[in-house]
Design a protein around this motif. Structure first.
Motif, PDB file in Angstrom:
ATOM      1  N   PRO A  53       0.821  -1.210   0.000  1.00 32.04           N
ATOM      2  CA  PRO A  53       0.000   0.000   0.000  1.00 32.04           C
ATOM      3  C   PRO A  53       0.857   1.262   0.000  1.00 32.04           C
ATOM      4  N   SER A  54       0.248   2.378  -0.323  1.00 29.16           N
ATOM      5  CA  SER A  54       0.963   3.651  -0.360  1.00 29.16           C
ATOM      6  C   SER A  54       1.607   3.949   0.983  1.00 29.16           C
ATOM      7  N   GLY A  55       2.793   4.525   0.947  1.00 24.12           N
ATOM      8  CA  GLY A  55       3.504   4.832   2.180  1.00 24.12           C
ATOM      9  C   GLY A  55       4.988   4.961   1.940  1.00 24.12           C
ATOM     10  N   THR A  56       5.776   4.527   2.907  1.00 26.75           N
ATOM     11  CA  THR A  56       7.226   4.725   2.879  1.00 26.75           C
ATOM     12  C   THR A  56       7.995   3.449   2.590  1.00 26.75           C
ATOM     13  N   ILE A  57       8.986   3.548   1.707  1.00 30.74           N
ATOM     14  CA  ILE A  57       9.955   2.480   1.491  1.00 30.74           C
ATOM     15  C   ILE A  57      11.242   2.904   2.180  1.00 30.74           C
ATOM     16  N   VAL A  58      11.737   2.087   3.094  1.00 32.79           N
ATOM     17  CA  VAL A  58      12.971   2.384   3.820  1.00 32.79           C
ATOM     18  C   VAL A  58      14.133   1.632   3.168  1.00 32.79           C
ATOM     19  N   PHE A  59      15.224   2.351   2.940  1.00 33.29           N
ATOM     20  CA  PHE A  59      16.436   1.757   2.387  1.00 33.29           C
ATOM     21  C   PHE A  59      17.487   1.726   3.490  1.00 33.29           C
ATOM     22  N   LEU A  60      17.789   0.533   3.975  1.00 33.25           N
ATOM     23  CA  LEU A  60      18.742   0.346   5.058  1.00 33.25           C
ATOM     24  C   LEU A  60      20.062  -0.108   4.442  1.00 33.25           C
ATOM     25  N   GLY A  61      21.065   0.771   4.477  1.00 32.75           N
ATOM     26  CA  GLY A  61      22.300   0.423   3.795  1.00 32.75           C
ATOM     27  C   GLY A  61      23.525   1.107   4.346  1.00 32.75           C
ATOM     28  N   ASP A  62      24.595   1.029   3.552  1.00 32.89           N
ATOM     29  CA  ASP A  62      25.877   1.623   3.929  1.00 32.89           C
ATOM     30  C   ASP A  62      26.183   2.798   3.010  1.00 32.89           C
ATOM     31  N   SER A  63      27.466   3.023   2.703  1.00 30.40           N
ATOM     32  CA  SER A  63      27.854   4.187   1.905  1.00 30.40           C
ATOM     33  C   SER A  63      27.271   4.164   0.497  1.00 30.40           C
ATOM     34  N   LEU A  64      27.051   2.970  -0.060  1.00 34.79           N
ATOM     35  CA  LEU A  64      26.465   2.879  -1.397  1.00 34.79           C
ATOM     36  C   LEU A  64      25.055   3.446  -1.410  1.00 34.79           C
ATOM     37  N   THR A  65      24.326   3.210  -0.322  1.00 32.98           N
ATOM     38  CA  THR A  65      22.961   3.720  -0.197  1.00 32.98           C
ATOM     39  C   THR A  65      22.951   5.174   0.260  1.00 32.98           C
ATOM     40  N   ALA A  66      23.872   5.517   1.160  1.00 32.68           N
ATOM     41  CA  ALA A  66      23.941   6.886   1.683  1.00 32.68           C
ATOM     42  C   ALA A  66      24.363   7.882   0.613  1.00 32.68           C
ATOM     43  N   GLY A  67      25.045   7.391  -0.442  1.00 32.76           N
ATOM     44  CA  GLY A  67      25.529   8.292  -1.483  1.00 32.76           C
ATOM     45  C   GLY A  67      26.823   8.977  -1.079  1.00 32.76           C
ATOM     46  N   TYR A  68      27.744   8.209  -0.542  1.00 34.17           N
ATOM     47  CA  TYR A  68      29.026   8.729  -0.081  1.00 34.17           C
ATOM     48  C   TYR A  68      29.680   9.610  -1.138  1.00 34.17           C
ATOM     49  N   GLY A  69      30.120  10.813  -0.711  1.00 38.82           N
ATOM     50  CA  GLY A  69      30.818  11.719  -1.603  1.00 38.82           C
ATOM     51  C   GLY A  69      29.921  12.519  -2.520  1.00 38.82           C
ATOM     52  N   LEU A  70      28.614  12.357  -2.396  1.00 41.93           N
ATOM     53  CA  LEU A  70      27.660  13.041  -3.278  1.00 41.93           C
ATOM     54  C   LEU A  70      26.656  13.833  -2.457  1.00 41.93           C
ATOM     55  N   ASP A  71      25.902  14.672  -3.132  1.00 39.40           N
ATOM     56  CA  ASP A  71      24.804  15.364  -2.461  1.00 39.40           C
ATOM     57  C   ASP A  71      23.718  14.337  -2.133  1.00 39.40           C
ATOM     58  N   PRO A  72      22.983  14.527  -1.021  1.00 34.33           N
ATOM     59  CA  PRO A  72      21.956  13.550  -0.620  1.00 34.33           C
ATOM     60  C   PRO A  72      20.967  13.203  -1.734  1.00 34.33           C
ATOM     61  N   GLY A  73      20.618  14.184  -2.542  1.00 37.87           N
ATOM     62  CA  GLY A  73      19.649  13.950  -3.597  1.00 37.87           C
ATOM     63  C   GLY A  73      20.173  13.129  -4.754  1.00 37.87           C
ATOM     64  N   GLN A  74      21.485  12.825  -4.745  1.00 40.02           N
ATOM     65  CA  GLN A  74      22.079  12.033  -5.825  1.00 40.02           C
ATOM     66  C   GLN A  74      22.176  10.551  -5.476  1.00 40.02           C
ATOM     67  N   ALA A  75      21.882  10.181  -4.235  1.00 38.71           N
ATOM     68  CA  ALA A  75      21.899   8.772  -3.842  1.00 38.71           C
ATOM     69  C   ALA A  75      20.714   8.053  -4.472  1.00 38.71           C
ATOM     70  N   TYR A  76      20.890   6.793  -4.796  1.00 39.59           N
ATOM     71  CA  TYR A  76      19.872   6.079  -5.572  1.00 39.59           C
ATOM     72  C   TYR A  76      18.473   6.066  -4.959  1.00 39.59           C
ATOM     73  N   PRO A  77      18.303   5.999  -3.618  1.00 37.35           N
ATOM     74  CA  PRO A  77      16.927   6.021  -3.105  1.00 37.35           C
ATOM     75  C   PRO A  77      16.163   7.290  -3.489  1.00 37.35           C
ATOM     76  N   SER A  78      16.871   8.409  -3.577  1.00 36.44           N
ATOM     77  CA  SER A  78      16.215   9.682  -3.911  1.00 36.44           C
ATOM     78  C   SER A  78      15.814   9.745  -5.377  1.00 36.44           C
ATOM     79  N   LEU A  79      16.376   8.872  -6.196  1.00 33.89           N
ATOM     80  CA  LEU A  79      16.119   8.904  -7.640  1.00 33.89           C
ATOM     81  C   LEU A  79      15.011   7.946  -8.056  1.00 33.89           C
ATOM     82  N   ILE A  80      14.543   7.120  -7.127  1.00 29.35           N
ATOM     83  CA  ILE A  80      13.491   6.147  -7.439  1.00 29.35           C
ATOM     84  C   ILE A  80      12.126   6.817  -7.368  1.00 29.35           C
TER      85      ILE A  80
END
Length: 206
Positions: free
Chosen positions: A28-55
């Motif tokens: 159902p509609s709501g929140t998808i949580v992405f629990l991860g490490d630097s690959l998910t956090a978007g290490y070295g990038l702006d927060p909006g460039q990490a893959y969860p923000s692009l989905i």
């Protein structure tokens, strides 16, 4: 004995139809949580460039709980804290294990932590998708994520980076973490995997 071959044929057809009719888990509609490490956090990038923000999935909000340096033990505790703090996601994507493997953590410990994270979600009635990571020079770690996914009965994205770690144009200067272009490709693969494994829509699941 003439009836054996027709019977086997009927059974095979029945199994095929059952598999073809299997329904994806309804989210159902709501929140998808992405629990991860630097690959998910978007290490070295702006927060909006990490893959969860692009989905982009209609009706769903993406929450990035990725923290650089996280191992499976850290992520498990972060997940427990999130739930105890009132978190109410519709789906949790677990993308942990890379740091454990790089630091030589015993595979059985990695499996146990990932299994506990999956169980923590199930205890709260939340579906899970597990993501693996392939680290070519770390032999003996293949099969960890497949085993955990099979035992936990959850869908698996076998490799979060899926070869990007060998393409210099998709990596940052440290030759380990994806750049913005690499994160975009990861987002596309993640979104495709989510849409393949789950059915998203408004309202409560039936």
């Amino acid at each position: 004995m003439r009836w054996i071959l027709p019977l086997l044929l009927v059974v095979a057809v029945a199994v095929f139809l059952l598999k073809g009719c299997s329904r994806r888990v309804s989210i159902p509609s709501g929140t998808i949580v992405f629990l991860g490490d630097s690959l998910t956090a978007g290490y070295g990038l702006d927060p909006g460039q990490a893959y969860p923000s692009l989905i982009e999935i209609k009706g769903m909000t993406m929450l990035n709980l990725g923290v650089s340096g996280s191992k499976t033990e850290d992520g498990l505790q972060r997940l427990k804290d999130y739930f105890s703090g009132g978190g109410n996601p519709r789906l949790v994507v677990i993308a942990l294990g890379a740091n454990d493997i790089l630091q030589g953590v015993d595979p059985s410990v990695v499996e146990a932590n990932l299994g506990s994270a999956i169980q923590e979600c199930k205890d709260h009635g939340v579906p899970v998708m597990l993501c693996g990571i392939r680290i070519p020079f770390k032999f003996g770690t293949d099969g960890i994520f497949e085993k955990v996914a099979e035992e936990g009965h959850v869908p698996l994205l076998p490799d979060l980076m899926q070869g990007e770690q060998t393409q210099e144009e998709l990596l940052q200067d440290d030759h380990m973490h994806p750049n913005a272009a690499g994160q975009k490709i990861m987002a596309e693969k993640m979104q495709a995997a989510l849409l393949k494994s789950f059915s998203f829509g408004a309202g409560e699941p039936k």
